[in-house]
Write a protein that holds these residues in place. Structure first.
Motif, mmCIF file in Angstrom:
data_model
loop_
_atom_site.group_PDB
_atom_site.id
_atom_site.type_symbol
_atom_site.label_atom_id
_atom_site.label_comp_id
_atom_site.label_asym_id
_atom_site.label_seq_id
_atom_site.Cartn_x
_atom_site.Cartn_y
_atom_site.Cartn_z
ATOM 1 N N TYR A 794 -68.035 -101.714 13.429
ATOM 2 C CA TYR A 794 -69.292 -101.362 12.777
ATOM 3 C C TYR A 794 -69.055 -100.347 11.654
ATOM 4 O O TYR A 794 -68.123 -99.547 11.706
ATOM 5 N N ARG A 795 -69.938 -100.412 10.656
ATOM 6 C CA ARG A 795 -70.098 -99.302 9.715
ATOM 7 C C ARG A 795 -71.441 -98.670 10.017
ATOM 8 O O ARG A 795 -72.477 -99.331 9.950
ATOM 9 N N VAL A 796 -71.398 -97.404 10.389
ATOM 10 C CA VAL A 796 -72.579 -96.664 10.809
ATOM 11 C C VAL A 796 -73.116 -95.889 9.604
ATOM 12 O O VAL A 796 -72.474 -94.938 9.134
ATOM 13 N N HIS A 797 -74.270 -96.306 9.092
ATOM 14 C CA HIS A 797 -74.857 -95.697 7.902
ATOM 15 C C HIS A 797 -75.818 -94.586 8.322
ATOM 16 O O HIS A 797 -76.888 -94.844 8.894
ATOM 17 N N LEU A 798 -75.424 -93.341 8.019
ATOM 18 C CA LEU A 798 -76.291 -92.213 8.329
ATOM 19 C C LEU A 798 -77.478 -92.168 7.366
ATOM 20 O O LEU A 798 -78.582 -91.783 7.748
ATOM 21 N N ASP A 799 -77.237 -92.528 6.119
ATOM 22 C CA ASP A 799 -78.311 -92.731 5.156
ATOM 23 C C ASP A 799 -77.823 -93.780 4.163
ATOM 24 O O ASP A 799 -76.839 -94.491 4.438
ATOM 25 N N GLU A 800 -78.464 -93.899 3.007
ATOM 26 C CA GLU A 800 -78.098 -94.953 2.069
ATOM 27 C C GLU A 800 -76.732 -94.733 1.431
ATOM 28 O O GLU A 800 -76.114 -95.669 0.933
ATOM 29 N N GLU A 801 -76.240 -93.500 1.433
ATOM 30 C CA GLU A 801 -74.996 -93.190 0.745
ATOM 31 C C GLU A 801 -73.857 -92.792 1.671
ATOM 32 O O GLU A 801 -72.692 -92.961 1.329
ATOM 33 N N ILE A 802 -74.172 -92.243 2.820
ATOM 34 C CA ILE A 802 -73.148 -91.676 3.706
ATOM 35 C C ILE A 802 -72.983 -92.566 4.935
ATOM 36 O O ILE A 802 -73.960 -92.883 5.621
ATOM 37 N N SER A 803 -71.749 -92.967 5.210
ATOM 38 C CA SER A 803 -71.493 -93.831 6.358
ATOM 39 C C SER A 803 -70.104 -93.559 6.909
ATOM 40 O O SER A 803 -69.246 -92.985 6.236
ATOM 41 N N VAL A 804 -69.898 -93.977 8.154
ATOM 42 C CA VAL A 804 -68.581 -93.884 8.794
ATOM 43 C C VAL A 804 -68.287 -95.218 9.468
ATOM 44 O O VAL A 804 -69.203 -95.940 9.875
ATOM 45 N N SER A 805 -67.008 -95.541 9.555
ATOM 46 C CA SER A 805 -66.590 -96.792 10.173
ATOM 47 C C SER A 805 -66.044 -96.532 11.571
ATOM 48 O O SER A 805 -65.447 -95.485 11.838
ATOM 49 N N THR A 806 -66.251 -97.482 12.467
ATOM 50 C CA THR A 806 -65.665 -97.375 13.806
ATOM 51 C C THR A 806 -64.269 -97.978 13.850
ATOM 52 O O THR A 806 -63.680 -98.090 14.921
ATOM 53 N N PHE A 807 -63.756 -98.375 12.684
ATOM 54 C CA PHE A 807 -62.422 -98.973 12.608
ATOM 55 C C PHE A 807 -61.572 -98.198 11.602
ATOM 56 O O PHE A 807 -61.269 -98.667 10.520
ATOM 57 N N THR A 808 -61.242 -96.962 11.976
ATOM 58 C CA THR A 808 -60.336 -96.128 11.191
ATOM 59 C C THR A 808 -59.374 -95.450 12.149
ATOM 60 O O THR A 808 -59.626 -95.373 13.362
ATOM 61 N N GLU A 809 -58.279 -94.927 11.619
ATOM 62 C CA GLU A 809 -57.257 -94.341 12.495
ATOM 63 C C GLU A 809 -57.729 -93.074 13.189
ATOM 64 O O GLU A 809 -57.192 -92.701 14.235
ATOM 65 N N ASP A 810 -58.750 -92.406 12.623
ATOM 66 C CA ASP A 810 -59.252 -91.179 13.246
ATOM 67 C C ASP A 810 -60.536 -91.415 14.027
ATOM 68 O O ASP A 810 -61.161 -90.469 14.508
ATOM 69 N N SER A 811 -60.933 -92.670 14.192
ATOM 70 C CA SER A 811 -62.184 -92.976 14.885
ATOM 71 C C SER A 811 -62.053 -92.726 16.382
ATOM 72 O O SER A 811 -61.022 -93.026 16.990
ATOM 73 N N HIS A 812 -63.099 -92.161 16.980
ATOM 74 C CA HIS A 812 -63.114 -92.004 18.439
ATOM 75 C C HIS A 812 -63.604 -93.278 19.105
ATOM 76 O O HIS A 812 -63.563 -93.387 20.330
ATOM 77 N N TRP A 813 -64.091 -94.220 18.311
ATOM 78 C CA TRP A 813 -64.528 -95.510 18.844
ATOM 79 C C TRP A 813 -63.361 -96.490 18.896
ATOM 80 O O TRP A 813 -62.451 -96.441 18.074
ATOM 81 N N LYS A 814 -63.411 -97.386 19.859
ATOM 82 C CA LYS A 814 -62.511 -98.530 19.880
ATOM 83 C C LYS A 814 -63.250 -99.743 19.314
ATOM 84 O O LYS A 814 -64.429 -99.680 18.992
ATOM 85 N N GLN A 815 -62.540 -100.853 19.219
ATOM 86 C CA GLN A 815 -63.173 -102.087 18.777
ATOM 87 C C GLN A 815 -63.315 -103.034 19.963
ATOM 88 O O GLN A 815 -62.827 -102.762 21.059
ATOM 89 N N ALA A 816 -64.009 -104.124 19.741
ATOM 90 C CA ALA A 816 -64.199 -105.128 20.784
ATOM 91 C C ALA A 816 -64.019 -106.509 20.162
ATOM 92 O O ALA A 816 -63.921 -106.638 18.933
ATOM 93 N N ALA A 817 -63.978 -107.527 20.995
ATOM 94 C CA ALA A 817 -63.779 -108.882 20.483
ATOM 95 C C ALA A 817 -64.419 -109.899 21.408
ATOM 96 O O ALA A 817 -64.333 -109.774 22.632
ATOM 97 N N VAL A 818 -65.055 -110.905 20.805
ATOM 98 C CA VAL A 818 -65.503 -112.068 21.555
ATOM 99 C C VAL A 818 -64.295 -112.984 21.723
ATOM 100 O O VAL A 818 -63.634 -113.332 20.744
ATOM 101 N N VAL A 819 -63.976 -113.361 22.943
ATOM 102 C CA VAL A 819 -62.842 -114.239 23.226
ATOM 103 C C VAL A 819 -63.371 -115.634 23.507
ATOM 104 O O VAL A 819 -64.225 -115.824 24.378
ATOM 105 N N LEU A 820 -62.889 -116.618 22.761
ATOM 106 C CA LEU A 820 -63.335 -117.995 22.939
ATOM 107 C C LEU A 820 -62.643 -118.614 24.149
ATOM 108 O O LEU A 820 -61.441 -118.440 24.350
#
Length: 860
Positions: A794-820
């Protein structure tokens, strides 16, 4: 011709149509009216009693009253839950299910309560019943997937897919049975595979035990499906509770088990084997007096293990176990120097602390660097009662490890070689392709522990409570202790020439000048504090909001537009913002777990911030941080302390006639999924905002791509058409397959990218009118391969200009995946259509290749 003497058959008379009973009808009418009135008055307990009376006396009203009855039940259950009246809560659900035994909504709701109370097996049963009644019931499906992750942990799939591990166990069991071990006990049988290997090898009698109800039932199904029902006796109990002849008629000649975790002893193998040798196994032969009848002696598979370890540098481990930043969001964190994770194997650690965590070192983002050579830490013989008994009573073993590479000491990593017998073994080392991870013992000193070649690291290893405990004691340079890693007062005694070193270590003042304050945080919460980008982005977005609502409230030293950087504004100390004597702006942070965002907001003199942090220790830390950063005591309040009902207190007005200027919602779980009922919370939050107020974040954009990854398939279900070791297991355990893989590190996932990233879905928390429940996305394959999964972030938009990604090396979030469930073959240039549906906060994805009609369904 019928016999004239035959007696006439008794024929059941038709049931008479019940007569109207005016008194009963009057009672039903009045009770229904009372139920509805009580419902309007929010007297849910009384309303529930009236509805029970009505529906028992007049079942014909069930369809009419179903929705109102459900609502009453759920609201009354919430009250009972908040009051701690758990038995009354479940009694109400039992009464409801007597009236509506096939109501999937009630079944699902009861399952949710059971799951929260820790009754996972029972919860799974209710979710499963709800899905049988309504297979497309999204909430029940999502709940069942969540429970499945608890009941059948994902490592079961990895183990069954690990053909090397399976074949070696089968080989060792066959050798033992052929050598005369005719009676076998499988401890912790799981799917029953090891017990079936013993029976297939020719064992006369096979017993197995399993504590998990779900795995016990699964093992019974598997054994029966493989034609061994009645030949393998499976017991639903711990091996420690087994007795002879109550549970099994005789002592066995062979115990097989794989109750070993990444730290070898974490699943209780020492205790279970000691009990087995004392109560369930034939005595082992004495090596000094060879037995003339080997079949009458007992033995264990595995026969023993050798534990190895090494010191490592690893930034990923560091940022999850130690706060590495001095400031966050403009706040100085120096007042609390001892944030640490709940992982510690020191002598003074309490029962809530785990001695180690686990990681697959080969797949950690950023990798790792060995600081010492691997060393042999421990040898254990599972066929020696003396070894097993002495392991927990022996003094800690000390090792002096030469440092071979300069770096920061972040952890001690441990693994083992499992000796199934004298010839067959398995290794769980970081370079092995194995189903096991490695045990990680993080070093949690409040500052970096730097080591150089020529230094020596002193490490102690013990098994005081049948856990493998490993911790660093000190770093020695040029014969002197330069860094002590052990905060305990007691230094291990040593009769060797190290006595002088031990004395120096015991006297070393390691806490000089160090804050005595300490705070235990979850690993994900520590990683969040280390996410500088996230906190700085929030600070900037909040500054923009505050200066927009109060244009005259500008940070000192700012350029007048409220956009100064964190460096220009300083560290958030006292006097950063000009004092505002007017009614404050109210900011509510309802983030999950520990969060400093309310305190970041309270930096503004015009803001009164409310935090939903629940733990008293965490509230105390925030209060100390507020004081250290010049935040007035009245500027920060703990919101959930106002009410015993935290759910109701979470989102409401700050006070009579007041509204919130900002509400911070925790939208994305650390595991990589959107939080449950997010859109419901956002809808409520919007109603509580003042004009110009805002929800943070404002919008969430979900991205994804197509990948080919055999690793994800192996971790999600038993693969292949061939039976596992010749046994039919996959159809049974794959019932617990979940389509979403969570806690994924996409940067290190072994996979092949088959498309470019693309926007999949948008959730707008501020404007519900632009949201949609279904979206179709088309991707073009950039290379040929098999689409096995759709990772997303995800890209988390705090407002129209400022956002953070959950897919960066310093992110505290992990990612997920749909497995077919079935891979999708694509060639370069092919178009793949993804149909994405949103129901509540649950997403589902359907993937198909155009123009082919093939389609695979998976849910998020």
């Amino acid at each position: 011709m019928p016999s004239a003497t035959a007696r006439a058959k008794r024929v059941r008379r038709a049931r008479r149509t019940p007569r109207d009973d005016p008194a009963r009808n009057e009672l039903v009418s009045r009770s229904l009216e009372s139920a509805q009135q009580c419902l309007l008055n929010q007297d849910y307990g009384t309303a529930f009693v009236h509805y029970l009376l009505v529906l028992n006396l007049a079942p014909v009203l069930k369809d009419f009253a179903r929705e109102s009855f459900r609502f009453t039940l759920f609201k009354w259950a919430e009250e009972l839950d908040s009051l701690g009246r758990i038995q009354d809560l479940f009694d109400c659900y039992e009464q409801a299910l007597e009236l509506f035994p096939t109501d999937e909504v009630i079944l699902n709701s009861m399952g949710e309560h059971l799951f929260r109370m820790g009754f996972r097996d029972e919860a799974a049963g209710h979710f499963h019943k709800a899905l049988k009644l309504k297979p497309d019931f999204t909430e029940a499906k999502e709940n069942f997937y969540r429970v499945a992750n608890w009941l059948v942990e994902r490592w079961h799939f990895l183990m069954l897919n690990d053909s090397r591990r399976n074949q070696k166990y089968q080989q060792a069991i066959r050798k033992a049975v052929e050598s005369g071990c005719s009676t076998v006990l499988d401890i912790g049988t799981g799917t029953g595979i090891l017990g079936m290997c013993a029976k297939k090898a020719g064992a006369d009698k096979v017993y197995a035990c399993e504590l998990s109800k779900t795995m016990y039932e699964l093992a019974c199904e598997v054994v029966s499906a493989n034609g061994m029902n009645g030949t393998i006796k499976i017991l639903h109990m711990k091996s420690l509770e087994m007795e002879i002849p109550k549970d099994i008629p005789e002592r066995v000649s062979l115990v097989v088990t794989e109750t070993v975790d990444a730290g070898l002893f974490g699943e209780g193998i020492i205790e279970s084997l000691l009990h087995a040798w004392n109560h369930l196994l034939l005595p082992h032969e004495n090596p000094e007096e060879p037995s003339s009848s080997p079949a009458l002696t007992g033995r264990v598979i595995p026969a023993g293990a050798t534990v190895f370890g090494m010191a490592v540098e690893c930034q990923e481990i560091r940022r999850h176990h130690r706060v590495c930043v001095s400031t966050a969001g403009g706040l100085s964190l120096s007042i609390v120097q001892d944030f640490h994770s709940p992982v510690s194997c020191k002598r003074d650690a309490d029962d809530s602390m785990e001695p180690y965590t686990t990681e697959r070192l080969s797949r950690l983002p950023g990798g790792y660097a060995p600081l010492t050579e691997p060393f042999c830490a421990l040898n254990i013989n599972f066929n020696s009662v003396q070894d097993l008994e002495g392991l927990c009573s022996q003094e800690p073993i000390r090792f002096n490890l030469p440092v071979t590479q300069a770096g920061v000491l972040d952890a001690l990593a441990m693994w083992f070689q499992l000796h199934l017998d004298e010839e067959i073994s398995l290794s769980t080392g970081p370079q092995e392709d194995t189903c096991w991870e490695q045990a990680i013992y993080p070093v949690q000193n409040h500052c970096d522990v730097c080591v150089n070649p020529g230094d020596e690291l002193i490490v102690e290893i013990s098994c005081e409570d049948a856990y493998l405990r490993v911790h660093g004691v000190a770093v020695v340079r040029d014969g002197s202790v330069v860094i002590s890693l052990d905060d305990s007062d007691d230094s291990p005694s040593s009769p060797t020439a190290e006595a002088e070193l031990c004395s120096a270590l015991a006297c070393l003042q390691t806490n000089h000048g160090r804050s005595l304050e300490a705070c235990v945080l979850e690993c994900s919460e520590i990683a969040l504090l280390n996410n500088v980008r996230y906190h700085e982005s929030f600070r900037r977005a909040l500054d923009k909001l505050v200066t927009g609502l109060r244009p005259e409230c500008v940070p000192q030293g700012d350029d007048g537009e409220g956009q100064a950087s964190g460096q220009e504004r300083g560290n958030g100390g006292p006097g950063e913002f000009e004092h505002d004597a007017r009614e404050p702006l109210y900011v509510l942070d309802v983030s999950e777990g520990f969060s400093i965002l309310a305190l970041v907001a309270a930096r503004h003199s015009s803001v009164k911030a409310f935090s939903s942090v629940e733990k008293e220790q965490h509230q105390a830390v925030l209060s100390r941080l507020a004081q250290a950063n010049g935040v007035q005591p009245e500027a920060l309040e703990f919101w959930l302390g106002r009410s015993d009902d935290s759910d109701a207190a979470g989102l409401q007005r700050p006070s009579t006639e007041k509204l919130w200027s900002a509400i911070v919602l925790d939208c994305v779980e650390t595991c990589g999924l959107i939080r449950q009922k997010l859109m419901d919370k956002a809808a409520l939050a919007r109603c509580l905002l003042e004009t110009g107020g805002r929800i943070f974040p404002q919008r969430i954009v979900m991205y994804g791509l197509l990948v080919e990854s055999d690793t994800l398939l192996l971790e999600s279900a038993v693969q292949g058409r061939e039976p596992t070791l010749g046994f039919n297991i996959a159809p049974f355990i794959n019932q617990f397959t979940v389509p979403v893989h969570v806690f994924l590190d996409l940067s290190t996932l072994p996979c092949k990218h088959l498309s470019d990233p693309i926007e999949l879905f948008v959730l707008d928390l501020m404007n519900c009118s632009v949201n949609y429940s279904h979206r179709e996305v088309k991707l073009q394959a950039t290379c040929s391969g098999r689409v096995t999964a759709v990772p997303f972030w995800y890209r988390v938009h705090l407002d129209e200009e400022i956002s953070v990604s959950t897919f960066t090396e310093d992110s505290h979030w992990k990612q997920a995946a749909v497995v077919l469930h079935q891979p999708l073959e694509v060639s370069t240039g092919d178009t793949v259509r993804l149909d994405i549906h949103l129901h509540s906060s649950s997403l589902s994805i359907t993937a198909c290749k155009e123009p082919a009609s093939y389609s695979t369904h998976s849910s998020l």
